[in-house]
Write a protein that holds these residues in place. Structure first.
Motif, short mmCIF file in Angstrom:
data_model
loop_
_atom_site.label_atom_id
_atom_site.label_comp_id
_atom_site.label_asym_id
_atom_site.label_seq_id
_atom_site.Cartn_x
_atom_site.Cartn_y
_atom_site.Cartn_z
N ALA A 120 0.83 -1.21 0.00
CA ALA A 120 0.00 0.00 0.00
C ALA A 120 0.86 1.25 0.00
N ARG A 165 2.14 1.82 -3.48
CA ARG A 165 1.06 2.30 -4.35
C ARG A 165 0.74 3.76 -4.07
N LEU A 166 0.76 4.15 -2.79
CA LEU A 166 0.51 5.55 -2.46
C LEU A 166 1.56 6.46 -3.08
N SER A 209 -1.40 6.12 -6.58
CA SER A 209 -2.72 5.49 -6.52
C SER A 209 -3.70 6.35 -5.73
N THR A 256 -6.26 3.60 -0.97
CA THR A 256 -4.96 3.00 -0.66
C THR A 256 -4.53 3.34 0.76
#
Length: 558
Positions: free
Chosen positions: A195, A198-199, A203, A208
């Motif tokens: 996560a 992805r952040l 994202s 997220t």
């Protein structure tokens, strides 16, 4: 049967690596089946290992406390106290046992297998964020879980006398084979890393960010030992990012970095009451910047990780040209931060080794991705030889776990949710206790089976003597005295009570009677010989049960 199975695993593993390096596309389901095959081999060829693996009986006792309706569970080894141990995985295991009507040892084995599948998936997904290469992603999975070191215990004799070495849980596949609570904690830890990457890659913020928050909560609830790894990773990453920002080498997206920090802080605040309740003993015995252990742990780290460190550090061009920055930043920072946590801290029983495990997972991810990015025939040959050598410790673990303790499998019988003694009269005792005593009853016994076979609490665990070869109680005294944080005076009083109850001449003192009367349930004494039974009758403890040939009797303390 066993040698053939192990040789087949070795041959199949090497063939798989060869096919991956040759560029063949292999269905992911076959990779998953290969990934869980070590667990299947051990559980099928040595079923008793689920019961006997190290301190699995402690875990089974906690699961049975939850099945008895106690949430949070009471400590099955120290009656009347809530368990000072993370019980999140036991709650899941209790649910599995209740739904499928299987013992905690089956349910925790299933939880291990499910966790391993999720870990394989998450490492693969993180590796694909790191490098856009399917082959590199698969090899990252293999190295991080199965092939992070070439060191095996048999090499200890080659080291100088007194040279420190840490072999527990290395490679981390070992932790999935034994029954323990680490696997589901690792799932949550890796989900938090995924996560975070992805952040930082851009994202959706809210979705997220929530995933990261939930994964941090899961890490703390299921395996708090990994929470310092999250704290160290976020703190180290923030410091490095600030340095890069103010030196003009990189720019921070303040919103996204702030969201990572906020998710971490909120998660820690929510977890604080739970962590305080289950981690009292661990935190009170935490040592930081002890120079003796800094030196020892540094040498241990190098001994385990030097092959993978060489692989990573010898290929800077591949990392610079092919690896994507956000993922590389998070994975590298996690490796360094958990390495620092391992080197700079010390816990009872050298339990800081769990930070070493985290560091080897992310280091193996980097090293596997590097090996997968090597090009040309020479590069593939080098990668194949190195991975083959790195897999040796995993093959060794499977061989040992399949063969060790197989003659102990008949000691207990699993039927439905309960575990039964294979000895007829002893099973009569435990069955009577389960069916005729309240769930808050307390038992005085020199053996340790009561929490599992009878699903009740012991006044205090005193070590057990009848089955010295049994592995299900390993580390019990260390857990009670150093990790759980119980008052040593209380433990000493209860152990004296046990000694006096079974002594021929000693009688309980007023302090010891007061301790028994403070307990919430009825107190019973288990007598396992005619001599012990006679002693309880002389002490005025009423006999309320006798097995069919009176080998075992049960006495109520009034």
């Amino acid at each position: 049967m066993i040698p053939i199975t192990i040789y087949t695993l070795i041959a199949g593993s090497l063939l798989l690596v060869l096919l991956i390096l040759s560029g063949r596309r292999i269905p992911k389901i076959w990779l998953i089946l290969w990934g869980i095959s070590p667990l299947l081999i051990v559980y099928l060829l040595n079923p008793g290992f689920r019961v006997y693996s190290f301190h699995s009986f402690m875990h089974g006792g906690i699961v049975y406390q939850i099945l008895n309706g106690n949430i949070p569970p009471l400590d099955p080894l120290v009656a009347g106290h809530p368990v000072h141990y993370p019980w999140g995985p036991h709650l899941i295991a209790a649910g599995i046992s209740s739904i499928f009507r299987i013992t905690p040892f089956y349910s925790m084995a299933l939880l291990n297998m499910a966790s391993l599948v999720l870990v394989l998936f998450l490492i693969y997904r993180i590796s694909r964020l790191l490098i856009d290469d399917d082959r590199a992603g698969i090899l990252a999975v293999i190295c991080s879980i199965y092939g992070v070191t070439m060191f095996i215990p048999e090499m200890l004799g080659l080291l100088p006398d007194g040279f420190p070495a840490e072999i527990r849980g290395i490679p981390i596949l070992h932790k999935f084979i034994t029954l323990n609570t680490l696997p589901i904690g690792l799932v949550c830890f890796l989900l938090a890393l995924y996560a975070a990457i992805r952040l930082l890659r851009g994202s959706r913020l809210v979705g997220t960010g929530l995933v990261m928050l939930v994964s941090i909560l899961g890490t703390g609830f299921f395996y708090p030992a990994f929470v310092p790894g999250i704290i160290a990773t976020v703190a180290t990453g923030l410091v490095v990012a600030l340095v890069l920002h103010f030196t003009g080498r990189s720019r921070i997206n303040w919103l996204r970095a702030g969201l990572v920090l906020a998710a971490t802080c909120i998660g820690l605040l929510v977890l604080k009451p739970y962590l305080t309740a289950v981690g009292t003993g661990t935190m009170s015995n935490l040592a930081v910047l002890n120079w003796t252990y800094i030196g020892k742990n540094s040498l241990k780290y190098l001994l385990i990780t030097i092959p993978m460190l060489v692989i990573v550090l010898a290929n800077p061009a591949s990392i610079r040209d092919r690896f994507k920055r956000p993922a590389l930043f998070v994975v590298a920072i996690t490796t360094l931060a958990t390495m620092g946590s391992y080197i700079l801290t010390h816990l009872p029983f050298d339990n800081e080794y769990k930070f070493l495990l985290l560091s080897t997972v992310t280091l193996g991810l980097l090293g596997g991705a590097v090996l997968g990015s090597l090009r040309g025939s020479y590069g593939k040959y080098v990668a194949f030889v190195l991975i083959g050598l790195l897999l040796i410790p995993s093959f060794r673990i499977v061989r040992l776990r399949v063969s060790r303790g197989r003659n102990l499998a008949s000691t207990y019988v699993e039927r439905g949710v309960n575990v039964h003694s294979a000895e007829k009269e002893e099973n009569e005792l435990y069955t009577w206790i389960r069916e005729n005593t309240a769930t808050n009853s307390v038992f005085i016994d020199r053996e340790l089976e009561i929490p599992v076979l009878a699903r009740r609490q012991l006044l205090v665990a005193v070590g057990g003597s009848r089955r010295p070869g049994q592995k299900g109680f390993g580390g019990i005294n260390i857990i009670l005295q150093l990790q759980s944080g119980y008052d040593t005076g209380m433990l000493s009083t209860r152990r004296r009570i046990v000694d006096r109850v079974y002594s021929e001449s000693d009688r309980l003192t007023k302090v010891e009677w007061d301790e028994l009367q403070s307990l919430p349930g009825d107190v019973y004494v288990v007598a396992r010989t005619p001599e012990q039974a006679a002693k309880q009758l002389r002490a005025g403890f009423e006999m309320i049960f006798a097995s069919s040939d009176s080998t075992y009797t049960l006495h109520q303390v009034r």
